[in-house]
Design a protein around this motif. Structure first.
Motif, PDB file in Angstrom:
ATOM      1  N   THR A 180       0.837  -1.207   0.000  1.00 48.90           N
ATOM      2  CA  THR A 180       0.000   0.000   0.000  1.00 48.90           C
ATOM      3  C   THR A 180       0.868   1.253   0.000  1.00 48.90           C
ATOM      4  O   THR A 180       0.630   2.177  -0.784  1.00 48.90           O
ATOM      5  N   GLU A 181       1.872   1.282   0.846  1.00 47.97           N
ATOM      6  CA  GLU A 181       2.774   2.443   0.885  1.00 47.97           C
ATOM      7  C   GLU A 181       3.445   2.654  -0.469  1.00 47.97           C
ATOM      8  O   GLU A 181       3.495   3.779  -0.979  1.00 47.97           O
ATOM      9  N   ALA A 182       3.956   1.590  -1.063  1.00 44.23           N
ATOM     10  CA  ALA A 182       4.666   1.708  -2.345  1.00 44.23           C
ATOM     11  C   ALA A 182       3.735   2.142  -3.465  1.00 44.23           C
ATOM     12  O   ALA A 182       4.062   3.045  -4.240  1.00 44.23           O
ATOM     13  N   LEU A 183       2.573   1.484  -3.576  1.00 42.44           N
ATOM     14  CA  LEU A 183       1.649   1.821  -4.661  1.00 42.44           C
ATOM     15  C   LEU A 183       1.173   3.269  -4.573  1.00 42.44           C
ATOM     16  O   LEU A 183       0.920   3.906  -5.588  1.00 42.44           O
ATOM     17  N   LEU A 184       1.066   3.799  -3.369  1.00 38.32           N
ATOM     18  CA  LEU A 184       0.624   5.184  -3.216  1.00 38.32           C
ATOM     19  C   LEU A 184       1.779   6.178  -3.320  1.00 38.32           C
ATOM     20  O   LEU A 184       1.589   7.291  -3.808  1.00 38.32           O
ATOM     21  N   PHE A 185       2.960   5.789  -2.888  1.00 39.90           N
ATOM     22  CA  PHE A 185       4.110   6.703  -2.942  1.00 39.90           C
ATOM     23  C   PHE A 185       4.562   6.967  -4.374  1.00 39.90           C
ATOM     24  O   PHE A 185       5.007   8.062  -4.704  1.00 39.90           O
ATOM     25  N   GLN A 186       4.454   5.977  -5.228  1.00 40.24           N
ATOM     26  CA  GLN A 186       4.985   6.079  -6.587  1.00 40.24           C
ATOM     27  C   GLN A 186       3.995   6.648  -7.609  1.00 40.24           C
ATOM     28  O   GLN A 186       4.287   6.675  -8.799  1.00 40.24           O
ATOM     29  N   VAL A 187       2.851   7.137  -7.176  1.00 44.07           N
ATOM     30  CA  VAL A 187       1.825   7.588  -8.134  1.00 44.07           C
ATOM     31  C   VAL A 187       2.232   8.817  -8.931  1.00 44.07           C
ATOM     32  O   VAL A 187       1.810   8.986 -10.065  1.00 44.07           O
TER      33      VAL A 187
END
Length: 170
Positions: free
Chosen positions: A99-106
């Motif tokens: 979740t952190e990665a998918l949202l951080f890289q947007v």
């Protein structure tokens, strides 16, 4: 290759190991998936001071230099793999990372075009992240906070961005 050279490699070959798997046994499949997910987690450097969520950073090479990095798309593929792992096993161990990665890289336009990747970003790179987000939407992966972009919206944004790039003249 001479037989003597081949035979000299046998002791090294015994050090390699595979993950045991019985494809007709769901417990065996889940156990093997857990081992693979754990090995992937061991590569994720979120305890390092230079860590950026959603990136695997650099590979430690045999000479001790960190000069071979992972590609950004590979991290997107890893996040998608962990979404699938969660879906098939019910194990939430990696959900916070995903979740952190998918949202951080947007990125600022919420379409998986973060500024730190734009020099090397191609449609295929971006698509790996979109596919991970689409898998999250399709599989009922836990929703992001309400003030963040949702999984389906992220996948749609990538499609819309890439559709504009389509060369109809070719």
């Amino acid at each position: 290759m001479k037989l003597s050279k081949l035979l000299s490699l046998l002791p090294i070959a015994s050090l390699a190991s595979a993950i045991d798997l019985t494809v007709t046994d769901s417990a065996s499949i889940k156990k093997a998936a857990g081992i693979a997910a754990s090995k992937l987690r061991a590569l994720y450097p979120n305890t390092e001071s230079w860590f950026i969520p959603g990136e695997f950073g650099l590979i430690q090479t045999a000479d001790g230099k960190n000069n071979q990095g992972y590609y950004w798309w590979e991290a997107g593929a890893a996040m998608g793999a962990w979404v699938d792992y969660w879906y098939y096993t019910g194990d939430t161990a990696y959900n916070d990372i995903v979740t952190e990665a998918l949202l951080f890289q947007v990125g600022p336009d919420r379409d998986y075009q973060p500024p730190n990747q734009t020099l090397a970003l191609g449609n295929d790179d971006q698509a790996f992240w979109a596919i991970a987000a689409m898998s999250a939407a399709e599989r009922g992966y836990p929703d992001p906070p309400k003030d963040k972009p949702q999984w389906l919206a992220l996948a749609q944004a990538v499609f819309n961005r890439q559709a504009k790039r389509w060369d109809t003249a070719a």
